[in-house]
Design a protein around this motif. Structure first.
Motif, PDB file in Angstrom:
ATOM      1  N   ASP A   1     -39.904  17.009  99.990  1.00  0.00           N
ATOM      2  CA  ASP A   1     -40.011  15.547 100.051  1.00  0.00           C
ATOM      3  C   ASP A   1     -38.874  14.879  99.290  1.00  0.00           C
ATOM      4  O   ASP A   1     -38.360  13.828  99.713  1.00  0.00           O
ATOM      5  CB  ASP A   1     -41.353  15.100  99.487  1.00  0.00           C
ATOM      6  CG  ASP A   1     -42.520  15.538 100.367  1.00  0.00           C
ATOM      7  OD1 ASP A   1     -42.286  15.803 101.560  1.00  0.00           O
ATOM      8  OD2 ASP A   1     -43.657  15.612  99.848  1.00  0.00           O
ATOM      9  N   LEU A   2     -38.464  15.476  98.177  1.00  0.00           N
ATOM     10  CA  LEU A   2     -37.388  14.877  97.384  1.00  0.00           C
ATOM     11  C   LEU A   2     -36.062  14.910  98.143  1.00  0.00           C
ATOM     12  O   LEU A   2     -35.286  13.940  98.112  1.00  0.00           O
ATOM     13  CB  LEU A   2     -37.256  15.619  96.051  1.00  0.00           C
ATOM     14  CG  LEU A   2     -38.436  15.479  95.084  1.00  0.00           C
ATOM     15  CD1 LEU A   2     -38.211  16.341  93.851  1.00  0.00           C
ATOM     16  CD2 LEU A   2     -38.629  14.021  94.675  1.00  0.00           C
TER      17      LEU A   2
ATOM     18  N   ASN B   1     -32.310   7.650 101.259  1.00  0.00           N
ATOM     19  CA  ASN B   1     -31.703   6.715 100.311  1.00  0.00           C
ATOM     20  C   ASN B   1     -30.177   6.733 100.403  1.00  0.00           C
ATOM     21  O   ASN B   1     -29.515   5.692 100.267  1.00  0.00           O
ATOM     22  CB  ASN B   1     -32.141   7.058  98.887  1.00  0.00           C
ATOM     23  CG  ASN B   1     -33.635   6.828  98.676  1.00  0.00           C
ATOM     24  OD1 ASN B   1     -34.234   5.988  99.357  1.00  0.00           O
ATOM     25  ND2 ASN B   1     -34.230   7.571  97.759  1.00  0.00           N
ATOM     26  N   GLN B   2     -29.611   7.921 100.653  1.00  0.00           N
ATOM     27  CA  GLN B   2     -28.160   8.032 100.773  1.00  0.00           C
ATOM     28  C   GLN B   2     -27.660   7.281 102.015  1.00  0.00           C
ATOM     29  O   GLN B   2     -26.636   6.577 101.964  1.00  0.00           O
ATOM     30  CB  GLN B   2     -27.761   9.510 100.849  1.00  0.00           C
ATOM     31  CG  GLN B   2     -26.259   9.752 100.773  1.00  0.00           C
ATOM     32  CD  GLN B   2     -25.691   9.433  99.404  1.00  0.00           C
ATOM     33  OE1 GLN B   2     -26.349   9.645  98.387  1.00  0.00           O
ATOM     34  NE2 GLN B   2     -24.471   8.903  99.370  1.00  0.00           N
ATOM     35  N   LYS B   3     -28.381   7.406 103.122  1.00  0.00           N
ATOM     36  CA  LYS B   3     -27.986   6.694 104.344  1.00  0.00           C
ATOM     37  C   LYS B   3     -28.126   5.188 104.168  1.00  0.00           C
ATOM     38  O   LYS B   3     -27.283   4.415 104.656  1.00  0.00           O
ATOM     39  CB  LYS B   3     -28.831   7.177 105.514  1.00  0.00           C
ATOM     40  CG  LYS B   3     -28.503   8.608 105.948  1.00  0.00           C
ATOM     41  CD  LYS B   3     -29.354   9.037 107.124  1.00  0.00           C
ATOM     42  CE  LYS B   3     -29.006  10.457 107.560  1.00  0.00           C
ATOM     43  NZ  LYS B   3     -29.836  10.916 108.713  1.00  0.00           N
TER      44      LYS B   3
ATOM     45  N   LEU C   1     -26.889  -3.250  97.568  1.00  0.00           N
ATOM     46  CA  LEU C   1     -26.159  -2.005  97.324  1.00  0.00           C
ATOM     47  C   LEU C   1     -26.546  -1.404  95.972  1.00  0.00           C
ATOM     48  O   LEU C   1     -26.697  -0.178  95.844  1.00  0.00           O
ATOM     49  CB  LEU C   1     -24.653  -2.271  97.393  1.00  0.00           C
ATOM     50  CG  LEU C   1     -23.758  -1.034  97.257  1.00  0.00           C
ATOM     51  CD1 LEU C   1     -23.970  -0.105  98.458  1.00  0.00           C
ATOM     52  CD2 LEU C   1     -22.285  -1.436  97.156  1.00  0.00           C
ATOM     53  N   ASN C   2     -26.735  -2.258  94.974  1.00  0.00           N
ATOM     54  CA  ASN C   2     -27.159  -1.771  93.649  1.00  0.00           C
ATOM     55  C   ASN C   2     -28.562  -1.154  93.710  1.00  0.00           C
ATOM     56  O   ASN C   2     -28.841  -0.139  93.063  1.00  0.00           O
ATOM     57  CB  ASN C   2     -27.125  -2.911  92.640  1.00  0.00           C
ATOM     58  CG  ASN C   2     -25.709  -3.392  92.351  1.00  0.00           C
ATOM     59  OD1 ASN C   2     -24.747  -2.614  92.469  1.00  0.00           O
ATOM     60  ND2 ASN C   2     -25.567  -4.658  91.990  1.00  0.00           N
ATOM     61  N   ILE C   3     -29.437  -1.790  94.497  1.00  0.00           N
ATOM     62  CA  ILE C   3     -30.797  -1.255  94.643  1.00  0.00           C
ATOM     63  C   ILE C   3     -30.765   0.107  95.331  1.00  0.00           C
ATOM     64  O   ILE C   3     -31.433   1.064  94.901  1.00  0.00           O
ATOM     65  CB  ILE C   3     -31.679  -2.248  95.425  1.00  0.00           C
ATOM     66  CG1 ILE C   3     -31.881  -3.537  94.622  1.00  0.00           C
ATOM     67  CG2 ILE C   3     -33.030  -1.612  95.763  1.00  0.00           C
ATOM     68  CD1 ILE C   3     -32.627  -4.620  95.374  1.00  0.00           C
ATOM     69  N   ASP C   4     -29.994   0.209  96.395  1.00  0.00           N
ATOM     70  CA  ASP C   4     -29.898   1.484  97.115  1.00  0.00           C
ATOM     71  C   ASP C   4     -29.300   2.568  96.231  1.00  0.00           C
ATOM     72  O   ASP C   4     -29.717   3.734  96.286  1.00  0.00           O
ATOM     73  CB  ASP C   4     -29.055   1.306  98.378  1.00  0.00           C
ATOM     74  CG  ASP C   4     -29.742   0.411  99.407  1.00  0.00           C
ATOM     75  OD1 ASP C   4     -30.977   0.250  99.302  1.00  0.00           O
ATOM     76  OD2 ASP C   4     -29.051  -0.128 100.288  1.00  0.00           O
ATOM     77  N   LYS C   5     -28.328   2.202  95.409  1.00  0.00           N
ATOM     78  CA  LYS C   5     -27.728   3.185  94.501  1.00  0.00           C
ATOM     79  C   LYS C   5     -28.749   3.652  93.459  1.00  0.00           C
ATOM     80  O   LYS C   5     -28.786   4.834  93.081  1.00  0.00           O
ATOM     81  CB  LYS C   5     -26.509   2.588  93.811  1.00  0.00           C
ATOM     82  CG  LYS C   5     -25.732   3.600  92.960  1.00  0.00           C
ATOM     83  CD  LYS C   5     -24.499   2.970  92.358  1.00  0.00           C
ATOM     84  CE  LYS C   5     -23.679   4.019  91.609  1.00  0.00           C
ATOM     85  NZ  LYS C   5     -24.451   4.724  90.571  1.00  0.00           N
TER      86      LYS C   5
ATOM     87  N   ASP D   1     -29.900   7.456  92.717  1.00  0.00           N
ATOM     88  CA  ASP D   1     -29.847   8.053  91.374  1.00  0.00           C
ATOM     89  C   ASP D   1     -31.226   8.560  90.938  1.00  0.00           C
ATOM     90  O   ASP D   1     -31.339   9.623  90.311  1.00  0.00           O
ATOM     91  CB  ASP D   1     -29.325   7.021  90.374  1.00  0.00           C
ATOM     92  CG  ASP D   1     -27.875   6.644  90.639  1.00  0.00           C
ATOM     93  OD1 ASP D   1     -27.182   7.429  91.330  1.00  0.00           O
ATOM     94  OD2 ASP D   1     -27.447   5.571  90.172  1.00  0.00           O
ATOM     95  N   TYR D   2     -32.274   7.796  91.265  1.00  0.00           N
ATOM     96  CA  TYR D   2     -33.636   8.206  90.880  1.00  0.00           C
ATOM     97  C   TYR D   2     -34.036   9.492  91.597  1.00  0.00           C
ATOM     98  O   TYR D   2     -34.620  10.400  90.994  1.00  0.00           O
ATOM     99  CB  TYR D   2     -34.615   7.076  91.208  1.00  0.00           C
ATOM    100  CG  TYR D   2     -36.060   7.418  90.917  1.00  0.00           C
ATOM    101  CD1 TYR D   2     -36.521   7.525  89.607  1.00  0.00           C
ATOM    102  CD2 TYR D   2     -36.966   7.631  91.954  1.00  0.00           C
ATOM    103  CE1 TYR D   2     -37.843   7.844  89.335  1.00  0.00           C
ATOM    104  CE2 TYR D   2     -38.293   7.946  91.693  1.00  0.00           C
ATOM    105  CZ  TYR D   2     -38.721   8.052  90.384  1.00  0.00           C
ATOM    106  OH  TYR D   2     -40.032   8.371  90.117  1.00  0.00           O
ATOM    107  N   THR D   3     -33.693   9.581  92.881  1.00  0.00           N
ATOM    108  CA  THR D   3     -34.020  10.793  93.633  1.00  0.00           C
ATOM    109  C   THR D   3     -33.256  11.992  93.087  1.00  0.00           C
ATOM    110  O   THR D   3     -33.797  13.095  92.972  1.00  0.00           O
ATOM    111  CB  THR D   3     -33.702  10.596  95.116  1.00  0.00           C
ATOM    112  OG1 THR D   3     -34.340   9.411  95.594  1.00  0.00           O
ATOM    113  CG2 THR D   3     -34.188  11.782  95.934  1.00  0.00           C
ATOM    114  N   ASN D   4     -31.988  11.783  92.735  1.00  0.00           N
ATOM    115  CA  ASN D   4     -31.200  12.872  92.155  1.00  0.00           C
ATOM    116  C   ASN D   4     -31.777  13.325  90.813  1.00  0.00           C
ATOM    117  O   ASN D   4     -31.777  14.525  90.491  1.00  0.00           O
ATOM    118  CB  ASN D   4     -29.741  12.429  91.977  1.00  0.00           C
ATOM    119  CG  ASN D   4     -29.026  12.273  93.307  1.00  0.00           C
ATOM    120  OD1 ASN D   4     -29.370  12.945  94.285  1.00  0.00           O
ATOM    121  ND2 ASN D   4     -28.023  11.389  93.358  1.00  0.00           N
TER     122      ASN D   4
END
Length: 372
Positions: free
Chosen positions: A251-252, A259-261, A294-298, A302-305
């Motif tokens: 899932d991660l 999130n990357q897309k 863009l900041n939210i998506d980044k 980062d959270y997923t990583n």
């Protein structure tokens, strides 16, 4: 009509005498005061009706105490009704007719406050010892007054009760030679106890003991997920930074790709808006919104990583891995903060001993023990 009443009265007297004889025979079979108290307060109802009966005893300087009460298994000396009853008995003992059976009028006792604990009609039945001194007795309470015929029958029964009462309370005198023998025995036992106290005696108890780590390193779940694999076994020695277990990353990884897309898409939109802002005024207003998105998506990326980095759990220090079993954890969902295992230092352990309450003893610091 009068003849029928006389027949009923005669029949009642015959039944009363028969009951009196039965009670007189049964009371002689009692062997202790507990049986006596139960019998006198409950079985006397077969002869005369009453609401409550109490057996009391006078014990020297201690005063009077309640031994038994009808319908009650154990006497609570601190109950308000029993405290009132003890005071009430003390007041009757101070009257002139305390040694005879008589009816008591609560209103005649000055300062008496029944507080509705017992009915108002009272029959006082004292027990006397061989010295004609008051040693105890029975009290009967009911709503209606006691008749003279009932008092006459209870008087005959109390005489039998008193005889049994004296026997059960009789203290047999011991021969003088037995007293001397017991005196020497007490002295011998006293010296024996003193001699024992001069030598230390080691107390010992048996209990279940477990070796547990002292100040262990706790390994808790760093994220919410499912444990996929364990890289170690229970009781295995591990080094610092050695892999312990891994969470399921399916899932991660999927969340990371999404999130990357989203991040790449927002980045492309922002680039297009910047390039078109020279000719299109509306595109110029979209630039701040796209920069915020863009900041939210980044942040999502980062959270997923960060979660993916936590999915592999490593040992923070060297020691022995302590947990139950792999099978108990693999495939099970866990919440963040759930304790999974501990890392224990083999050189820093302690013994946990579980003792039953009955075997608890006081131990001093440094006390020795055997573990097997």
């Amino acid at each position: 009509m009068l003849g029928m009443n006389d027949d009923k009265k005669a029949q009642a007297q015959i039944e009363g005498l028969a009951t009196l004889l039965v009670l007189d025979d049964e009371i002689k079979k009692l062997s202790n005061l507990r049986e006596f108290g139960f019998f006198t307060t409950n079985e006397t109802h077969r002869l005369i009706p009453y609401h409550t009966a109490c057996l009391w005893q006078r014990r020297g300087y201690v005063g009077q105490m309640i031994l038994a009460q009808s319908g009650v298994a154990e006497i609570d000396a601190h109950a308000p009704s029993n405290q009132w009853l003890v005071e009430f008995i003390g007041k009757i003992q101070q009257t002139d007719n305390a040694k005879i059976i008589h009816k008591v009028n609560l209103a005649e006792l000055e300062g008496d406050d029944n507080e509705n604990f017992f009915p108002k009609a009272v029959l006082w039945c004292p027990f006397l010892n061989k010295s004609n001194e008051l040693s105890g007795g029975l009290l009967f309470f009911r709503e209606t007054d006691f008749t003279q015929s009932e008092i006459k029958m209870i008087t005959w029964l109390i005489a039998s009760y008193q005889y049994t009462w004296q026997i059960l309370n009789k203290h047999k005198l011991k021969p003088s030679w037995k007293k001397v023998k017991e005196h020497h025995l007490r002295i011998g036992v006293t010296f024996f106890i003193i001699a024992i106290l001069l030598f230390p005696i080691r107390l010992s108890v048996l209990g279940t003991a477990t070796v547990v780590p002292k100040d262990p390193v706790l390994i808790n779940a760093p994220l919410h997920g499912v444990i996929k694999t364990f890289a170690v076994k229970p009781g295995q020695y591990v080094h610092a930074n050695q892999l312990l277990l891994s969470f399921d990353k399916t899932d991660l990884i999927a969340d990371k790709e999404v999130n990357q897309k989203n991040f790449q898409l927002t980045e492309a939109k922002l680039r297009t808006a910047v390039n078109g802002s020279f000719d299109n005024k509306e595109a110029r207003f979209e630039i701040p919104i796209l920069q915020a998105q863009l900041n939210i998506d980044k942040a999502h990326v980062d959270y997923t990583n960060a979660l993916l980095a936590k999915a592999d759990v490593f040992s923070p220090s060297a020691g022995v891995v302590v947990f139950d079993s792999k099978e108990d954890w693999i495939g099970q969902p866990v919440e963040t903060g759930t304790r999974i295992l501990v890392i224990a230092d083999p050189k820093n352990v302690q013994l946990r001993v579980m003792l039953p309450i009955a075997n608890m003893i006081q131990l001093e610091v440094g006390a020795k023990g055997d573990f097997f």
